[in-house]
Design a protein around this motif. Structure first.
Motif, PDB file in Angstrom:
ATOM      1  N   GLU A 153      -8.453  -8.811 -13.184  1.00  0.00           N
ATOM      2  CA  GLU A 153      -8.297  -8.534 -11.691  1.00  0.00           C
ATOM      3  C   GLU A 153      -6.344  -8.550 -11.604  1.00  0.00           C
ATOM      4  OE1 GLU A 153     -11.465 -10.117  -8.686  1.00  0.00           O
ATOM      5  OE2 GLU A 153      -9.429 -11.101  -8.620  1.00  0.00           O
ATOM      6  N   VAL A 154      -6.444  -6.761 -10.898  1.00  0.00           N
ATOM      7  CA  VAL A 154      -4.934  -6.884 -10.719  1.00  0.00           C
ATOM      8  C   VAL A 154      -4.350  -7.039  -9.170  1.00  0.00           C
ATOM      9  CG1 VAL A 154      -3.018  -5.012 -10.750  1.00  0.00           C
ATOM     10  CG2 VAL A 154      -4.635  -5.036 -13.313  1.00  0.00           C
ATOM     11  N   GLY A 155      -3.567  -7.766  -9.012  1.00  0.00           N
ATOM     12  CA  GLY A 155      -2.755  -8.230  -7.685  1.00  0.00           C
ATOM     13  C   GLY A 155      -2.170  -7.400  -7.712  1.00  0.00           C
ATOM     14  N   LEU A 156      -1.933  -6.151  -6.744  1.00  0.00           N
ATOM     15  CA  LEU A 156      -0.974  -5.708  -6.206  1.00  0.00           C
ATOM     16  C   LEU A 156      -0.211  -5.614  -4.429  1.00  0.00           C
ATOM     17  CD1 LEU A 156      -3.074  -2.582  -8.144  1.00  0.00           C
ATOM     18  CD2 LEU A 156      -0.628  -3.823  -8.994  1.00  0.00           C
ATOM     19  N   PRO A 157       1.049  -6.012  -4.654  1.00  0.00           N
ATOM     20  CA  PRO A 157       1.077  -6.043  -3.269  1.00  0.00           C
ATOM     21  C   PRO A 157       2.006  -5.279  -3.077  1.00  0.00           C
ATOM     22  CG  PRO A 157       2.356  -7.917  -5.512  1.00  0.00           C
ATOM     23  CD  PRO A 157       1.160  -6.984  -5.562  1.00  0.00           C
ATOM     24  N   LYS A 158       1.617  -5.176  -1.311  1.00  0.00           N
ATOM     25  CA  LYS A 158       2.229  -3.644  -1.634  1.00  0.00           C
ATOM     26  C   LYS A 158       4.138  -3.649  -0.677  1.00  0.00           C
ATOM     27  CE  LYS A 158      -2.391  -2.219   1.282  1.00  0.00           C
ATOM     28  NZ  LYS A 158      -3.361  -1.933   2.542  1.00  0.00           N
ATOM     29  N   GLU A 159       4.436  -2.829  -1.134  1.00  0.00           N
ATOM     30  CA  GLU A 159       5.886  -2.426  -0.211  1.00  0.00           C
ATOM     31  C   GLU A 159       5.509  -2.405   0.766  1.00  0.00           C
ATOM     32  OE1 GLU A 159       9.724  -2.742  -1.283  1.00  0.00           O
ATOM     33  OE2 GLU A 159       7.990  -2.268  -3.243  1.00  0.00           O
ATOM     34  N   VAL A 160       4.980  -1.848   1.509  1.00  0.00           N
ATOM     35  CA  VAL A 160       4.758  -1.690   3.810  1.00  0.00           C
ATOM     36  C   VAL A 160       3.689  -1.966   3.689  1.00  0.00           C
ATOM     37  CG1 VAL A 160       5.308  -0.635   4.711  1.00  0.00           C
ATOM     38  CG2 VAL A 160       6.996   0.298   3.490  1.00  0.00           C
ATOM     39  N   ALA A 161       3.343  -3.060   4.996  1.00  0.00           N
ATOM     40  CA  ALA A 161       2.124  -3.336   5.508  1.00  0.00           C
ATOM     41  C   ALA A 161       1.586  -2.918   5.919  1.00  0.00           C
ATOM     42  CB  ALA A 161       2.892  -4.644   5.931  1.00  0.00           C
ATOM     43  N   GLY A 162       0.198  -2.804   5.754  1.00  0.00           N
ATOM     44  CA  GLY A 162      -0.353  -1.330   6.645  1.00  0.00           C
ATOM     45  C   GLY A 162      -1.836  -1.195   5.513  1.00  0.00           C
ATOM     46  N   ARG A 163      -2.530   0.065   6.347  1.00  0.00           N
ATOM     47  CA  ARG A 163      -3.218   0.093   5.046  1.00  0.00           C
ATOM     48  C   ARG A 163      -3.969   1.792   5.081  1.00  0.00           C
ATOM     49  NH1 ARG A 163      -7.096  -3.169   4.169  1.00  0.00           N
ATOM     50  NH2 ARG A 163      -8.831  -4.740   6.212  1.00  0.00           N
ATOM     51  N   TRP A 164      -3.849   1.755   4.046  1.00  0.00           N
ATOM     52  CA  TRP A 164      -4.049   2.957   2.926  1.00  0.00           C
ATOM     53  C   TRP A 164      -4.987   3.860   3.469  1.00  0.00           C
ATOM     54  CZ3 TRP A 164      -2.063   1.174  -2.646  1.00  0.00           C
ATOM     55  CH2 TRP A 164      -0.524   0.458  -2.620  1.00  0.00           C
ATOM     56  N   ASN A 165      -4.978   5.158   3.303  1.00  0.00           N
ATOM     57  CA  ASN A 165      -5.957   5.754   3.422  1.00  0.00           C
ATOM     58  C   ASN A 165      -6.600   5.975   2.028  1.00  0.00           C
ATOM     59  OD1 ASN A 165      -5.559   6.598   6.446  1.00  0.00           O
ATOM     60  ND2 ASN A 165      -4.313   8.521   5.556  1.00  0.00           N
ATOM     61  N   ASN A 166      -6.398   6.262   1.148  1.00  0.00           N
ATOM     62  CA  ASN A 166      -6.898   6.441  -0.345  1.00  0.00           C
ATOM     63  C   ASN A 166      -5.725   5.092  -1.197  1.00  0.00           C
ATOM     64  OD1 ASN A 166      -8.337   8.030   0.443  1.00  0.00           O
ATOM     65  ND2 ASN A 166      -6.255   9.831   0.163  1.00  0.00           N
ATOM     66  N   LEU A 167      -7.036   4.460  -1.870  1.00  0.00           N
ATOM     67  CA  LEU A 167      -6.392   3.401  -2.343  1.00  0.00           C
ATOM     68  C   LEU A 167      -5.348   4.513  -4.007  1.00  0.00           C
ATOM     69  CD1 LEU A 167      -8.554   0.309  -2.195  1.00  0.00           C
ATOM     70  CD2 LEU A 167      -6.713   0.633  -1.342  1.00  0.00           C
ATOM     71  N   ILE A 168      -6.695   4.974  -4.647  1.00  0.00           N
ATOM     72  CA  ILE A 168      -6.188   5.255  -5.730  1.00  0.00           C
ATOM     73  C   ILE A 168      -6.606   7.244  -5.601  1.00  0.00           C
ATOM     74  CG2 ILE A 168      -7.348   6.275  -7.897  1.00  0.00           C
ATOM     75  CD1 ILE A 168      -6.488   3.770  -7.762  1.00  0.00           C
ATOM     76  N   GLU A 169      -5.204   8.018  -5.436  1.00  0.00           N
ATOM     77  CA  GLU A 169      -5.513   9.371  -5.456  1.00  0.00           C
ATOM     78  C   GLU A 169      -6.487  10.281  -5.985  1.00  0.00           C
ATOM     79  OE1 GLU A 169      -3.482  11.225  -2.889  1.00  0.00           O
ATOM     80  OE2 GLU A 169      -2.887   8.788  -2.044  1.00  0.00           O
ATOM     81  N   LYS A 170      -6.852  10.726  -5.679  1.00  0.00           N
ATOM     82  CA  LYS A 170      -8.187  11.817  -6.299  1.00  0.00           C
ATOM     83  C   LYS A 170      -7.229  13.210  -7.461  1.00  0.00           C
ATOM     84  CE  LYS A 170     -11.695   9.507  -4.693  1.00  0.00           C
ATOM     85  NZ  LYS A 170     -11.301   8.065  -5.044  1.00  0.00           N
ATOM     86  N   LYS A 171      -7.734  12.596  -8.165  1.00  0.00           N
ATOM     87  CA  LYS A 171      -7.465  14.250  -9.327  1.00  0.00           C
ATOM     88  C   LYS A 171      -7.868  15.121  -9.443  1.00  0.00           C
ATOM     89  CE  LYS A 171      -3.698  12.093 -10.572  1.00  0.00           C
ATOM     90  NZ  LYS A 171      -2.431  12.023 -10.143  1.00  0.00           N
ATOM     91  N   GLU A 172      -8.143  16.311  -8.132  1.00  0.00           N
ATOM     92  CA  GLU A 172      -8.266  17.281  -7.655  1.00  0.00           C
ATOM     93  C   GLU A 172      -8.991  18.493  -8.910  1.00  0.00           C
ATOM     94  OE1 GLU A 172      -7.036  17.061  -3.279  1.00  0.00           O
ATOM     95  OE2 GLU A 172      -6.321  18.977  -4.212  1.00  0.00           O
ATOM     96  N   GLU A 173      -7.668  18.636  -9.721  1.00  0.00           N
ATOM     97  CA  GLU A 173      -8.068  19.372 -10.570  1.00  0.00           C
ATOM     98  C   GLU A 173      -8.534  18.862 -11.828  1.00  0.00           C
ATOM     99  OE1 GLU A 173      -4.009  17.327 -11.987  1.00  0.00           O
ATOM    100  OE2 GLU A 173      -4.794  17.718  -9.639  1.00  0.00           O
ATOM    101  N   ALA A 174      -9.472  17.696 -11.896  1.00  0.00           N
ATOM    102  CA  ALA A 174     -10.002  17.006 -13.228  1.00  0.00           C
ATOM    103  C   ALA A 174     -11.038  17.487 -13.067  1.00  0.00           C
ATOM    104  CB  ALA A 174     -10.219  15.161 -12.886  1.00  0.00           C
ATOM    105  N   GLU A 175     -11.683  18.178 -13.857  1.00  0.00           N
ATOM    106  CA  GLU A 175     -13.472  19.074 -13.932  1.00  0.00           C
ATOM    107  C   GLU A 175     -14.513  17.639 -14.418  1.00  0.00           C
ATOM    108  OE1 GLU A 175     -13.060  21.915 -17.126  1.00  0.00           O
ATOM    109  OE2 GLU A 175     -11.660  22.403 -16.323  1.00  0.00           O
ATOM    110  N   THR A 176     -16.155  18.192 -13.668  1.00  0.00           N
ATOM    111  CA  THR A 176     -16.552  17.129 -13.724  1.00  0.00           C
ATOM    112  C   THR A 176     -17.431  16.944 -15.067  1.00  0.00           C
ATOM    113  OG1 THR A 176     -18.079  18.472 -12.382  1.00  0.00           O
ATOM    114  CG2 THR A 176     -17.142  17.013 -11.711  1.00  0.00           C
TER     115      THR A 176
END
Length: 196
Positions: A87-110
């Motif tokens: 488990e890695v705890g990552l304190p946010k620089e600015v408090a609040g909710r992120w829309n996406n926790l991890i950005e999706k890589k659109e160029e990645a192929e399935t």
């Protein structure tokens, strides 16, 4: 260079352990389900950043790569290791909710992963291994108490189970008895702690 990074993502996505992310207003927690890790393998130098890109390693193995949805306080991260997860705890620089926790890589192929066992798993064996790991895992605090009561209830006969349920429910969680002969014939009274 961009193609090299793209191929790295494709290669890693197929071989990385399963992970889960959740957030509060102040913290993002990354849970990586990897067996056999030790805390020495996952110290802070093993969690590295490049802009919002995070890489988690155990020894020489990369177990997670991703681009975070926001900035984190890199000097305040925490790492907790158990026999079955990191488990890695990552304190946010600015408090609040992120829309996406991890950005999706659109160029990645399935891609399709071919499993050596033909896609069949022995679920009985997996369950036994998981139960064994859970029993061997050291717990502290509330988790240890919960584990103890779970074991007592699981190993008990029907009268003990009835006594535990009746005493706990009638007392509002302040009394827990295993004696059905005593509890079965009367209403269990609420008992406040002595220090209140």
């Amino acid at each position: 260079m961009r193609e090299k990074v793209k191929s790295l993502y494709l290669h890693l996505d197929m071989s990385l352990p399963r992970h889960d992310l959740f957030q509060t207003d102040f913290l993002v927690t990354l849970t990586i389900f990897k067996k056999g890790c030790t805390l020495d393998d996952c110290k802070h130098p093993q969690v590295s950043f490049s802009s919002r890109q995070i890489t988690v390693r155990t020894g020489e193995d990369v177990i997670f790569v991703g681009e975070l949805g926001g900035e984190v306080k890199k000097d305040e991260i925490t790492v907790k290791v158990t026999p079955s997860k990191v488990e890695v705890g990552l304190p946010k620089e600015v408090a609040g909710r992120w829309n996406n926790l991890i950005e999706k890589k659109e160029e990645a192929e399935t891609s399709t992963v071919v499993r050596p066992d033909g896609g069949k798993k022995n679920w009985d064996k997996i369950e036994k291994e998981a139960v064994k790991e859970e029993e061997e895992e050291e717990t502290t605090g509330d988790a240890a108490v919960h584990k103890m009561f779970k074991k007592i209830y699981g190993d008990a006969n029907d009268d003990v189970k009835k006594a535990m349920m009746k005493s706990y429910q009638e007392s509002g969680g302040t009394v827990l008895s295993t004696n059905w002969a005593e509890i079965g014939s009367k209403k269990t009274e609420v008992k406040a702690p002595d220090k209140i």
